[in-house]
Design an enzyme around this catalytic site. Structure first.
Site, PDB file in Angstrom:
ATOM      1  N   ASP A   1       0.839  -0.977   0.190  1.00 24.70           N
ATOM      2  CA  ASP A   1       0.003  -0.052   0.147  1.00 24.70           C
ATOM      3  C   ASP A   1       0.676   1.357  -0.111  1.00 24.70           C
ATOM      4  O   ASP A   1       1.780   1.443  -0.926  1.00 24.70           O
ATOM      5  CB  ASP A   1      -1.026  -0.105   1.185  1.00 24.70           C
ATOM      6  CG  ASP A   1      -2.021   0.994   1.065  1.00 24.70           C
ATOM      7  OD1 ASP A   1      -2.904   0.772   0.534  1.00 24.70           O
ATOM      8  OD2 ASP A   1      -1.912   2.008   2.069  1.00 24.70           O
TER       9      ASP A   1
ATOM     10  N   HIS B   1      -7.407  -6.499  -0.102  1.00 23.27           N
ATOM     11  CA  HIS B   1      -5.990  -5.617  -0.141  1.00 23.27           C
ATOM     12  C   HIS B   1      -4.924  -5.948   0.893  1.00 23.27           C
ATOM     13  O   HIS B   1      -3.782  -5.830   0.374  1.00 23.27           O
ATOM     14  CB  HIS B   1      -6.655  -4.376   0.432  1.00 23.27           C
ATOM     15  CG  HIS B   1      -5.650  -3.256   0.534  1.00 23.27           C
ATOM     16  ND1 HIS B   1      -4.971  -2.824  -0.751  1.00 23.27           N
ATOM     17  CD2 HIS B   1      -5.324  -2.477   1.382  1.00 23.27           C
ATOM     18  CE1 HIS B   1      -4.129  -1.739  -0.194  1.00 23.27           C
ATOM     19  NE2 HIS B   1      -4.318  -1.672   1.064  1.00 23.27           N
TER      20      HIS B   1
END
Length: 296
Positions: free
Chosen positions: A108, A274
């Site tokens: 991320d 994610h």
């Protein structure tokens, strides 16, 4: 300080030109820097790091503005939270620990810091792994309705006037748990102790302000830096890992995108959303060990 990663990791603070960076160091072998994403800390790697430490000296850090690292007050242009500034912190940390050349894996926001670090200090980064991202500039250039709905937080957090800071500050625990639970699909559940520490760190108003500045920088000064470097590519080998159920996995040809930004790219999707290192820690560790072992 937060909950311990494992007894084999030593917690320490490194001064990166006036910005104190919290880190944990463990293992032995070629150095490997692990960078976390939003809204987390180095504890996102709590399952993966011990496995990598069997073959590497593993350094986990809290990015500036996050965790127990310093949180410089954002200025008018949010340059304090440009990925260039955040990457320089990490370079200085590794140098202070005695490592001039090292591998980097970032999830991320940490992947975006790693991308910038590989561009700004190619002599230092031997190999780069990016987890569940495509380059920031590519994401903005291809933004559409699906992006706006799936990544609405990019625009919310980048809003000015203190709006996201005030709203998140009203209930940071709800914000963190809601964001994380909405982007988890099967695999290993989040560790309650790690989540509690994310909440502890993010409950600091300075952390909320810093993270908003991080996203404002991504929509402004980072794009300026990326535009200036648009003709450059990453010269070290790149591994891309992403969740097959994540927005990234569902909306991009991830390998093709990274092949437009780097000379040597490989990668794969993992059965998760994610939070790849927390949802699929064993598969993540295996992929990273194989990739970095071949290049160190």
């Amino acid at each position: 300080m937060g909950v311990p990663l494992t007894s084999s990791f030593e917690q320490q603070t490194v001064d990166a030109d006036g910005v104190r960076i919290n880190c944990a160091v463990g293992g032995d072998g070629p150095p490997l820097l692990l960078l976390h994403g939003y809204p987390q800390t180095h504890l996102i790697w709590h399952h993966v790091a011990p496995a990598l430490a069997a073959e590497h000296t593993v350094v986990l850090t809290d990015l500036r503005g996050y965790g127990d690292s310093d949180k410089p007050a954002p200025g008018p242009d949010d340059a304090e939270y440009s990925k260039r500034a955040m990457a320089r912190d990490q370079l200085l940390v590794m140098r202070a620990l005695g490592f001039e050349r090292f591998g980097v894996a970032g999830h991320d926001r940490g992947g975006r810091v790693g991308h910038r670090l590989a561009l700004d200090a190619p002599e230092a980064v031997s190999a780069l792994a990016v987890l569940d991202i495509v380059p920031t500039r590519h994401a903005f250039e291809h933004a559409d309705k699906e992006f706006g709905l799936g990544y609405y937080h990019w625009f919310f957090l980048a809003a000015g006037g203190g709006i996201p800071e005030r709203l998140i500050g009203g209930d940071p625990e709800f914000w963190i748990k809601a964001r994380m639970s909405a982007r988890h699909h099967g695999g290993t559940p989040f560790d309650p102790a790690a989540v509690a520490d994310y909440v502890r760190c993010f409950s600091d108003p300075a952390a909320i302000a810093a993270s908003c500045a991080d996203y404002r920088a991504a929509a402004s000064i980072d794009l300026e830096h990326d535009e200036a470097d648009s003709a450059r590519t990453i010269t070290c080998p790149v591994l891309a890992l992403w969740g097959e159920h994540s927005f990234v996995g569902r909306n991009y040809d991830v390998l093709q995108v990274w092949q437009d930004h780097a000379e040597d790219v490989r990668g794969q999707a993992l059965p998760c959303d994610h939070y790849v290192p927390e949802e699929q820690p064993a598969r993540t560790a295996t992929a990273l060990r194989t990739f970095f072992a071949e290049r160190t």
